[in-house]
Scaffold this motif. Structure first.
Motif, PDB file in Angstrom:
ATOM      1  N   THR A 145       0.856  -1.191   0.000  1.00 39.96           N
ATOM      2  CA  THR A 145       0.000   0.000   0.000  1.00 39.96           C
ATOM      3  C   THR A 145       0.887   1.233   0.000  1.00 39.96           C
ATOM      4  O   THR A 145       1.536   1.541   0.997  1.00 39.96           O
ATOM      5  CB  THR A 145      -0.940   0.028   1.220  1.00 39.96           C
ATOM      6  OG1 THR A 145      -1.783  -1.121   1.189  1.00 39.96           O
ATOM      7  CG2 THR A 145      -1.802   1.296   1.211  1.00 39.96           C
ATOM      8  N   GLN A 146       0.912   1.917  -1.115  1.00 39.35           N
ATOM      9  CA  GLN A 146       1.761   3.106  -1.253  1.00 39.35           C
ATOM     10  C   GLN A 146       1.141   4.300  -0.542  1.00 39.35           C
ATOM     11  O   GLN A 146       1.840   5.071   0.105  1.00 39.35           O
ATOM     12  CB  GLN A 146       1.962   3.421  -2.739  1.00 39.35           C
ATOM     13  CG  GLN A 146       3.106   4.363  -3.031  1.00 39.35           C
ATOM     14  CD  GLN A 146       4.460   3.662  -3.049  1.00 39.35           C
ATOM     15  OE1 GLN A 146       4.589   2.535  -2.568  1.00 39.35           O
ATOM     16  NE2 GLN A 146       5.461   4.324  -3.592  1.00 39.35           N
ATOM     17  N   THR A 147      -0.179   4.453  -0.668  1.00 36.22           N
ATOM     18  CA  THR A 147      -0.905   5.529   0.011  1.00 36.22           C
ATOM     19  C   THR A 147      -2.276   5.018   0.435  1.00 36.22           C
ATOM     20  O   THR A 147      -3.039   4.549  -0.410  1.00 36.22           O
ATOM     21  CB  THR A 147      -1.093   6.752  -0.916  1.00 36.22           C
ATOM     22  OG1 THR A 147       0.183   7.272  -1.278  1.00 36.22           O
ATOM     23  CG2 THR A 147      -1.891   7.842  -0.228  1.00 36.22           C
ATOM     24  N   PRO A 148      -2.610   5.081   1.737  1.00 37.23           N
ATOM     25  CA  PRO A 148      -3.964   4.708   2.165  1.00 37.23           C
ATOM     26  C   PRO A 148      -4.993   5.669   1.550  1.00 37.23           C
ATOM     27  O   PRO A 148      -4.630   6.715   1.015  1.00 37.23           O
ATOM     28  CB  PRO A 148      -3.908   4.865   3.693  1.00 37.23           C
ATOM     29  CG  PRO A 148      -2.459   4.904   4.031  1.00 37.23           C
ATOM     30  CD  PRO A 148      -1.764   5.489   2.848  1.00 37.23           C
ATOM     31  N   ILE A 149      -6.243   5.312   1.643  1.00 37.48           N
ATOM     32  CA  ILE A 149      -7.302   6.160   1.084  1.00 37.48           C
ATOM     33  C   ILE A 149      -7.264   7.529   1.753  1.00 37.48           C
ATOM     34  O   ILE A 149      -7.289   7.638   2.980  1.00 37.48           O
ATOM     35  CB  ILE A 149      -8.679   5.516   1.299  1.00 37.48           C
ATOM     36  CG1 ILE A 149      -8.754   4.187   0.557  1.00 37.48           C
ATOM     37  CG2 ILE A 149      -9.785   6.430   0.792  1.00 37.48           C
ATOM     38  CD1 ILE A 149      -9.981   3.375   0.883  1.00 37.48           C
ATOM     39  N   THR A 150      -7.204   8.567   0.934  1.00 38.69           N
ATOM     40  CA  THR A 150      -7.134   9.932   1.464  1.00 38.69           C
ATOM     41  C   THR A 150      -7.852  10.900   0.535  1.00 38.69           C
ATOM     42  O   THR A 150      -7.992  10.643  -0.664  1.00 38.69           O
ATOM     43  CB  THR A 150      -5.665  10.381   1.630  1.00 38.69           C
ATOM     44  OG1 THR A 150      -5.628  11.737   2.085  1.00 38.69           O
ATOM     45  CG2 THR A 150      -4.911  10.300   0.311  1.00 38.69           C
ATOM     46  N   SER A 151      -8.299  12.005   1.095  1.00 37.80           N
ATOM     47  CA  SER A 151      -8.933  13.055   0.290  1.00 37.80           C
ATOM     48  C   SER A 151      -7.919  14.106  -0.150  1.00 37.80           C
ATOM     49  O   SER A 151      -8.250  15.027  -0.886  1.00 37.80           O
ATOM     50  CB  SER A 151     -10.056  13.740   1.086  1.00 37.80           C
ATOM     51  OG  SER A 151      -9.543  14.275   2.294  1.00 37.80           O
ATOM     52  N   ASP A 152      -6.662  13.968   0.316  1.00 42.95           N
ATOM     53  CA  ASP A 152      -5.603  14.912  -0.041  1.00 42.95           C
ATOM     54  C   ASP A 152      -5.034  14.516  -1.403  1.00 42.95           C
ATOM     55  O   ASP A 152      -4.187  13.618  -1.511  1.00 42.95           O
ATOM     56  CB  ASP A 152      -4.504  14.910   1.025  1.00 42.95           C
ATOM     57  CG  ASP A 152      -3.518  16.064   0.856  1.00 42.95           C
ATOM     58  OD1 ASP A 152      -3.351  16.536  -0.287  1.00 42.95           O
ATOM     59  OD2 ASP A 152      -2.923  16.489   1.860  1.00 42.95           O
ATOM     60  N   LYS A 153      -5.483  15.218  -2.436  1.00 43.77           N
ATOM     61  CA  LYS A 153      -5.079  14.857  -3.804  1.00 43.77           C
ATOM     62  C   LYS A 153      -3.599  15.156  -4.063  1.00 43.77           C
ATOM     63  O   LYS A 153      -2.987  14.535  -4.931  1.00 43.77           O
ATOM     64  CB  LYS A 153      -5.949  15.604  -4.818  1.00 43.77           C
ATOM     65  CG  LYS A 153      -7.448  15.326  -4.676  1.00 43.77           C
ATOM     66  CD  LYS A 153      -7.733  13.840  -4.777  1.00 43.77           C
ATOM     67  CE  LYS A 153      -9.230  13.529  -4.771  1.00 43.77           C
ATOM     68  NZ  LYS A 153      -9.899  13.870  -3.532  1.00 43.77           N
ATOM     69  N   ARG A 154      -3.029  16.071  -3.323  1.00 46.22           N
ATOM     70  CA  ARG A 154      -1.602  16.365  -3.503  1.00 46.22           C
ATOM     71  C   ARG A 154      -0.754  15.147  -3.131  1.00 46.22           C
ATOM     72  O   ARG A 154       0.210  14.815  -3.835  1.00 46.22           O
ATOM     73  CB  ARG A 154      -1.197  17.566  -2.648  1.00 46.22           C
ATOM     74  CG  ARG A 154      -1.783  18.894  -3.106  1.00 46.22           C
ATOM     75  CD  ARG A 154      -1.446  19.992  -2.131  1.00 46.22           C
ATOM     76  NE  ARG A 154      -1.963  19.696  -0.793  1.00 46.22           N
ATOM     77  CZ  ARG A 154      -1.741  20.432   0.288  1.00 46.22           C
ATOM     78  NH1 ARG A 154      -0.982  21.510   0.195  1.00 46.22           N
ATOM     79  NH2 ARG A 154      -2.258  20.099   1.458  1.00 46.22           N
ATOM     80  N   ILE A 155      -1.131  14.481  -2.052  1.00 49.16           N
ATOM     81  CA  ILE A 155      -0.392  13.289  -1.632  1.00 49.16           C
ATOM     82  C   ILE A 155      -0.550  12.179  -2.664  1.00 49.16           C
ATOM     83  O   ILE A 155       0.417  11.498  -3.028  1.00 49.16           O
ATOM     84  CB  ILE A 155      -0.897  12.817  -0.246  1.00 49.16           C
ATOM     85  CG1 ILE A 155      -0.519  13.839   0.829  1.00 49.16           C
ATOM     86  CG2 ILE A 155      -0.328  11.442   0.087  1.00 49.16           C
ATOM     87  CD1 ILE A 155      -1.046  13.507   2.199  1.00 49.16           C
ATOM     88  N   VAL A 156      -1.780  12.003  -3.151  1.00 47.02           N
ATOM     89  CA  VAL A 156      -2.049  10.941  -4.126  1.00 47.02           C
ATOM     90  C   VAL A 156      -1.241  11.168  -5.399  1.00 47.02           C
ATOM     91  O   VAL A 156      -0.591  10.248  -5.922  1.00 47.02           O
ATOM     92  CB  VAL A 156      -3.555  10.865  -4.446  1.00 47.02           C
ATOM     93  CG1 VAL A 156      -3.815   9.813  -5.522  1.00 47.02           C
ATOM     94  CG2 VAL A 156      -4.357  10.537  -3.194  1.00 47.02           C
TER      95      VAL A 156
END
Length: 334
Positions: A145-156
């Protein structure tokens, strides 16, 4: 001062009464002619300089007509409407993109290569989903899992940009990639849960059976869109490293387990796509974007600022002025 911007009338039918105003103008003109007597004299020297007040007498009629006009407009109830909007996006979609990062993703049948083309398209996809939460899972011979579910689109988007080949051991573990994505979504409270699983090969490693992961996704109501990436036929793919450690590319057959990808999509009520070039890959993500619409509730609040009171007060002041002039300055001429 923005007094009359966005104005509307509650009772616009009263504005027809303004047609009476021109008739009143004609009436006052005719009435003035009939009420004005004329006297012929041989000389006016003995009367001194004539007063200007009689000539200003029509101003009384002008003031009265202005007051009547304002009262008619006031009857139409002018008001300014301001609208405020509140958007409720709590019905968004949780999406996990499971991305194959095996060595074959460096194949050059897409430009600059499969992985580079995917990163660009996936980033654009994220930009089009402002109301959704997105997570990133990468897999090759294992999954992570590189990035968990998030609303921060910059991180994604930063995560997508940083994806590189060689982060995981070799192979293509489709079952583990799908299983990790399902694991990310199993606790989600979102109304809709979606996995976009992309691969350019066949399941040849990992300890999770793809069909077992598919059954789990089905039980949890997780829709899965699968994408087979690669041209049909042969493609310049990494074959081995030379003495300097540099990858050597050779034309190799493109092998994608389309039967498995179709099974995963069908069982989870998703859809299978085949991306053979950059444009097709872009079109696939655009289609997924259209298929998975986020429900957005929009509430509008209307605020009405009544303006008729101002007109009534102004009309009253004008009538007061007209009466004052009529019974003071112009009293001797009426």
């Amino acid at each position: 001062m923005r007094l009359w911007n966005n104005i509307e009338f509650t009772n616009p039918e009263f504005l027809w009464l303004l047609l009476v105003v021109p008739l009143l103008v004609v009436y006052y003109v005719v009435l003035r002619k009939k009420s004005t007597a004329s006297l012929t004299l041989s000389s006016t020297k003995s009367f001194g300089e004539p007063s200007i007040l009689p000539r200003l007498k029509p101003i009384l009629h002008v003031l009265r007509l202005a007051a009547i006009s304002l009262l008619i407009v006031a009857l139409a109830r002018p008001r300014i409407t301001s609208v405020s909007t509140k958007v409720n996006t709590n019905k968004g979609i949780d999406i996990v993109m499971a991305i194959d990062v095996s060595a074959s993703m460096l194949a050059r049948d897409l430009k600059p290569n499969r992985l580079g083309a995917l990163k660009k398209v996936a980033t654009n996809f994220v930009d089009k989903r402002p109301s959704d939460r997105i997570g990133i899972v990468i897999y090759a011979g294992e999954s992570f899992t590189q990035t968990p579910i998030t609303s921060d689109k910059r991180i994604v988007k930063r995560t997508i940009n940083d994806i590189k080949w060689g982060q995981l051991e070799g192979g293509t573990a489709i079952g583990m990639g799908l299983g990790s994505a399902v694991n990310r979504l199993k606790e989600s409270k979102a109304k809709s849960k979606v996995i976009i699983l992309l691969t350019d090969g066949v399941n040849n490693s990992g300890f999770v059976d793809p069909k077992t992961a598919t059954e789990l996704a089905k039980e949890l109501g997780i829709k899965t869109y699968t994408i087979g990436l690669g041209t049909k036929g042969n493609a310049p793919s990494p074959a081995y490293r030379d003495g300097n450690g540099k990858l050597v590319f050779q034309n190799m057959p493109v092998e994608i387990d389309e039967e498995l990808l179709e099974y995963i999509a069908s069982e989870t009520e998703g859809k299978y796509f085949r991306a053979t070039d950059n444009k097709k890959l872009e079109a696939i993500y655009d289609e997924i974007n259209k298929l998975e619409k986020t429900e957005i509730e929009e509430f509008k609040y209307y605020n009405y600022d009544e303006r008729y009171r101002f007109l009534v007060i102004l009309a009253g002041l004008i009538l007061g002025l007209e009466m004052l002039l009529r019974f003071t300055i112009f009293r001797s001429f009426i």
